[in-house]
Scaffold this motif. Structure first.
Motif, PDB file in Angstrom:
ATOM      1  N   GLU A  54       0.801  -1.223   0.000  1.00  0.00           N
ATOM      2  CA  GLU A  54       0.000   0.000   0.000  1.00  0.00           C
ATOM      3  C   GLU A  54       0.834   1.273   0.000  1.00  0.00           C
ATOM      4  OE1 GLU A  54      -3.013  -0.138   3.012  1.00  0.00           O
ATOM      5  OE2 GLU A  54      -3.727  -2.097   2.342  1.00  0.00           O
ATOM      6  N   THR A  55       2.109   1.144  -0.275  1.00  0.00           N
ATOM      7  CA  THR A  55       2.977   2.314  -0.366  1.00  0.00           C
ATOM      8  C   THR A  55       4.229   1.933  -1.149  1.00  0.00           C
ATOM      9  OG1 THR A  55       4.148   4.012   0.874  1.00  0.00           O
ATOM     10  CG2 THR A  55       4.136   1.808   1.824  1.00  0.00           C
ATOM     11  N   ASP A  56       4.849   2.896  -1.774  1.00  0.00           N
ATOM     12  CA  ASP A  56       6.125   2.654  -2.433  1.00  0.00           C
ATOM     13  C   ASP A  56       7.213   2.701  -1.367  1.00  0.00           C
ATOM     14  OD1 ASP A  56       4.684   2.626  -4.761  1.00  0.00           O
ATOM     15  OD2 ASP A  56       5.211   4.671  -5.322  1.00  0.00           O
ATOM     16  N   SER A  57       8.268   1.958  -1.583  1.00  0.00           N
ATOM     17  CA  SER A  57       9.343   1.983  -0.596  1.00  0.00           C
ATOM     18  C   SER A  57      10.687   2.133  -1.285  1.00  0.00           C
ATOM     19  CB  SER A  57       9.318   0.720   0.264  1.00  0.00           C
ATOM     20  OG  SER A  57       9.486  -0.422  -0.542  1.00  0.00           O
ATOM     21  N   VAL A  58      11.512   2.992  -0.715  1.00  0.00           N
ATOM     22  CA  VAL A  58      12.864   3.182  -1.220  1.00  0.00           C
ATOM     23  C   VAL A  58      13.676   1.994  -0.721  1.00  0.00           C
ATOM     24  CG1 VAL A  58      14.923   4.622  -1.195  1.00  0.00           C
ATOM     25  CG2 VAL A  58      12.654   5.675  -1.256  1.00  0.00           C
ATOM     26  N   PHE A  59      14.164   1.194  -1.651  1.00  0.00           N
ATOM     27  CA  PHE A  59      14.939   0.006  -1.281  1.00  0.00           C
ATOM     28  C   PHE A  59      16.433   0.319  -1.221  1.00  0.00           C
ATOM     29  CE2 PHE A  59      17.159  -3.956  -2.379  1.00  0.00           C
ATOM     30  CZ  PHE A  59      16.778  -4.706  -1.274  1.00  0.00           C
ATOM     31  N   ILE A  60      16.898   1.117  -2.168  1.00  0.00           N
ATOM     32  CA  ILE A  60      18.295   1.567  -2.191  1.00  0.00           C
ATOM     33  C   ILE A  60      18.245   3.087  -2.265  1.00  0.00           C
ATOM     34  CG2 ILE A  60      20.455   1.598  -3.508  1.00  0.00           C
ATOM     35  CD1 ILE A  60      19.699  -1.212  -4.523  1.00  0.00           C
ATOM     36  N   ASN A  61      19.010   3.754  -1.405  1.00  0.00           N
ATOM     37  CA  ASN A  61      18.997   5.210  -1.378  1.00  0.00           C
ATOM     38  C   ASN A  61      20.403   5.763  -1.620  1.00  0.00           C
ATOM     39  OD1 ASN A  61      18.073   7.808  -1.108  1.00  0.00           O
ATOM     40  ND2 ASN A  61      18.154   7.801   1.122  1.00  0.00           N
ATOM     41  N   ARG A  62      20.598   6.300  -2.804  1.00  0.00           N
ATOM     42  CA  ARG A  62      21.847   6.988  -3.172  1.00  0.00           C
ATOM     43  C   ARG A  62      23.088   6.114  -2.998  1.00  0.00           C
ATOM     44  NH1 ARG A  62      21.479  12.745  -3.776  1.00  0.00           N
ATOM     45  NH2 ARG A  62      19.344  13.388  -3.503  1.00  0.00           N
ATOM     46  N   GLN A  63      23.039   4.906  -3.530  1.00  0.00           N
ATOM     47  CA  GLN A  63      24.216   4.034  -3.472  1.00  0.00           C
ATOM     48  C   GLN A  63      25.277   4.572  -4.429  1.00  0.00           C
ATOM     49  OE1 GLN A  63      23.494  -0.162  -3.946  1.00  0.00           O
ATOM     50  NE2 GLN A  63      25.597  -0.559  -4.540  1.00  0.00           N
ATOM     51  N   ALA A  64      26.476   4.755  -3.919  1.00  0.00           N
ATOM     52  CA  ALA A  64      27.575   5.283  -4.726  1.00  0.00           C
ATOM     53  C   ALA A  64      28.334   4.146  -5.403  1.00  0.00           C
ATOM     54  CB  ALA A  64      28.525   6.085  -3.839  1.00  0.00           C
ATOM     55  N   ASN A  65      28.835   4.411  -6.596  1.00  0.00           N
ATOM     56  CA  ASN A  65      29.683   3.475  -7.340  1.00  0.00           C
ATOM     57  C   ASN A  65      29.058   2.100  -7.533  1.00  0.00           C
ATOM     58  OD1 ASN A  65      31.789   5.436  -7.498  1.00  0.00           O
ATOM     59  ND2 ASN A  65      32.275   4.960  -5.377  1.00  0.00           N
ATOM     60  N   ALA A  66      27.794   2.062  -7.829  1.00  0.00           N
ATOM     61  CA  ALA A  66      27.092   0.787  -8.002  1.00  0.00           C
ATOM     62  C   ALA A  66      27.456   0.155  -9.342  1.00  0.00           C
ATOM     63  CB  ALA A  66      25.590   0.989  -7.913  1.00  0.00           C
ATOM     64  N   ALA A  67      27.856  -1.100  -9.310  1.00  0.00           N
ATOM     65  CA  ALA A  67      28.078  -1.884 -10.526  1.00  0.00           C
ATOM     66  C   ALA A  67      26.997  -2.939 -10.658  1.00  0.00           C
ATOM     67  CB  ALA A  67      29.448  -2.548 -10.496  1.00  0.00           C
ATOM     68  N   THR A  68      26.461  -3.357  -9.513  1.00  0.00           N
ATOM     69  CA  THR A  68      25.387  -4.358  -9.483  1.00  0.00           C
ATOM     70  C   THR A  68      24.343  -3.933  -8.460  1.00  0.00           C
ATOM     71  OG1 THR A  68      26.464  -5.699  -7.779  1.00  0.00           O
ATOM     72  CG2 THR A  68      26.950  -6.259 -10.079  1.00  0.00           C
ATOM     73  N   LEU A  69      23.138  -4.457  -8.642  1.00  0.00           N
ATOM     74  CA  LEU A  69      22.044  -4.247  -7.689  1.00  0.00           C
ATOM     75  C   LEU A  69      21.396  -5.595  -7.424  1.00  0.00           C
ATOM     76  CD1 LEU A  69      20.309  -1.182  -9.433  1.00  0.00           C
ATOM     77  CD2 LEU A  69      21.883  -1.093  -7.484  1.00  0.00           C
ATOM     78  N   ASP A  70      21.075  -5.880  -6.182  1.00  0.00           N
ATOM     79  CA  ASP A  70      20.336  -7.078  -5.811  1.00  0.00           C
ATOM     80  C   ASP A  70      19.001  -6.630  -5.241  1.00  0.00           C
ATOM     81  OD1 ASP A  70      22.429  -8.682  -6.579  1.00  0.00           O
ATOM     82  OD2 ASP A  70      23.251  -8.887  -4.567  1.00  0.00           O
ATOM     83  N   ILE A  71      17.934  -6.896  -5.994  1.00  0.00           N
ATOM     84  CA  ILE A  71      16.614  -6.387  -5.638  1.00  0.00           C
ATOM     85  C   ILE A  71      15.662  -7.563  -5.431  1.00  0.00           C
ATOM     86  CG2 ILE A  71      14.692  -4.946  -6.406  1.00  0.00           C
ATOM     87  CD1 ILE A  71      16.778  -3.391  -8.097  1.00  0.00           C
ATOM     88  N   PRO A  72      14.982  -7.623  -4.268  1.00  0.00           N
ATOM     89  CA  PRO A  72      14.064  -8.735  -4.026  1.00  0.00           C
ATOM     90  C   PRO A  72      12.874  -8.696  -4.967  1.00  0.00           C
ATOM     91  CG  PRO A  72      13.893  -7.107  -2.275  1.00  0.00           C
ATOM     92  CD  PRO A  72      15.018  -6.683  -3.165  1.00  0.00           C
ATOM     93  N   MET A  73      12.406  -9.884  -5.329  1.00  0.00           N
ATOM     94  CA  MET A  73      11.240  -9.996  -6.195  1.00  0.00           C
ATOM     95  C   MET A  73      10.003 -10.211  -5.331  1.00  0.00           C
ATOM     96  SD  MET A  73      12.614 -11.948  -9.542  1.00  0.00           S
ATOM     97  CE  MET A  73      11.806 -10.813 -10.643  1.00  0.00           C
ATOM     98  N   SER A  74       8.860  -9.781  -5.838  1.00  0.00           N
ATOM     99  CA  SER A  74       7.606  -9.983  -5.117  1.00  0.00           C
ATOM    100  C   SER A  74       7.184 -11.443  -5.233  1.00  0.00           C
ATOM    101  CB  SER A  74       6.514  -9.077  -5.689  1.00  0.00           C
ATOM    102  OG  SER A  74       6.204  -9.481  -7.009  1.00  0.00           O
ATOM    103  N   TYR A  75       6.388 -11.878  -4.279  1.00  0.00           N
ATOM    104  CA  TYR A  75       5.887 -13.258  -4.304  1.00  0.00           C
ATOM    105  C   TYR A  75       4.744 -13.430  -5.289  1.00  0.00           C
ATOM    106  CZ  TYR A  75       8.325 -14.281   0.116  1.00  0.00           C
ATOM    107  OH  TYR A  75       9.257 -14.484   1.088  1.00  0.00           O
ATOM    108  N   SER A  76       3.794 -12.504  -5.267  1.00  0.00           N
ATOM    109  CA  SER A  76       2.534 -12.758  -5.956  1.00  0.00           C
ATOM    110  C   SER A  76       2.295 -11.955  -7.229  1.00  0.00           C
ATOM    111  CB  SER A  76       1.371 -12.499  -4.989  1.00  0.00           C
ATOM    112  OG  SER A  76       1.420 -11.155  -4.541  1.00  0.00           O
ATOM    113  N   LEU A  77       3.009 -10.862  -7.412  1.00  0.00           N
ATOM    114  CA  LEU A  77       2.780 -10.042  -8.605  1.00  0.00           C
ATOM    115  C   LEU A  77       3.356 -10.725  -9.839  1.00  0.00           C
ATOM    116  CD1 LEU A  77       3.776  -6.537  -7.188  1.00  0.00           C
ATOM    117  CD2 LEU A  77       1.472  -7.461  -7.486  1.00  0.00           C
ATOM    118  N   THR A  78       2.695 -10.559 -10.978  1.00  0.00           N
ATOM    119  CA  THR A  78       3.245 -11.100 -12.219  1.00  0.00           C
ATOM    120  C   THR A  78       4.214 -10.111 -12.867  1.00  0.00           C
ATOM    121  OG1 THR A  78       1.315 -10.329 -13.442  1.00  0.00           O
ATOM    122  CG2 THR A  78       1.299 -12.624 -12.684  1.00  0.00           C
ATOM    123  N   THR A  79       4.120  -8.834 -12.498  1.00  0.00           N
ATOM    124  CA  THR A  79       5.067  -7.827 -12.975  1.00  0.00           C
ATOM    125  C   THR A  79       5.545  -6.998 -11.802  1.00  0.00           C
ATOM    126  OG1 THR A  79       3.984  -7.698 -15.138  1.00  0.00           O
ATOM    127  CG2 THR A  79       5.434  -5.870 -14.537  1.00  0.00           C
TER     128      THR A  79
END
Length: 156
Positions: A54-79
């Motif tokens: 019911e709200t958007d959430s900032v998962f990564i905030n201003r990460q410096a020098n990022a070459a990769t990101l690891d982002i969790p996937m939702s369980y139930s959404l198809t997109t």
């Protein structure tokens, strides 16, 4: 008899091998337009758009020098929908929306373990303010640490 019951229950609990990483993450890698792996020279933020929260959430905030990101996937959404933001200055930024369409497959490990899902990526797309293209490198998202999606950047 009581000691035997306590000993057996302790043994039973110690034999459960639940996955320590309850949530499966999608691995992203930044590349330039030519396909060379790169670090973002600008701070990166990622906002997840999850209607179930019911709200958007900032998962990564201003990460410096990022070459990769690891982002969790939702369980139930198809997109899964997220906003990737590059901070050009302290007060100026540019953002793109990313859309990862997937199939969700529940994984049963043990009755006492938390639910877990693996995913198969079926499509990726984005807006194109600074993202040149998204490429599916490995469509199977599980707990293996292989890059799943390549983000080719148009600016840097």
């Amino acid at each position: 008899m009581v000691m035997m019951a306590v000993g057996m229950s302790a043994t039973g609990c110690s034999s459960i091998e639940c996955n320590l990483q309850g949530r499966v993450v999608c691995h992203y890698e930044f590349q330039d337009r030519n396909g060379n792996t790169m670090q973002s020279q600008l701070p990166v933020s990622v906002t997840l758009h999850r209607p179930e929260a019911e709200t958007d959430s900032v998962f990564i905030n201003r990460q410096a020098n990022a070459a990769t990101l690891d982002i969790p996937m939702s369980y139930s959404l198809t997109t899964d929908t997220m906003t990737l933001t590059l901070h050009l200055t302290e007060s100026t930024s540019v953002s793109d929306m990313m859309f990862v369409t997937k199939e969700n497959r529940p994984v049963f490990e043990e009755v006492d373990c938390a639910p877990r899902y693996n995913h198969t990526i079926t499509a990726v797309s984005s807006t194109h303010n600074f993202i040149d293209s998204l490429i599916i490198n490995n469509k199977q998202v599980n707990n293996n640490a292989t890059k799943n999606i390549i983000i080719r950047l148009a600016l840097q």
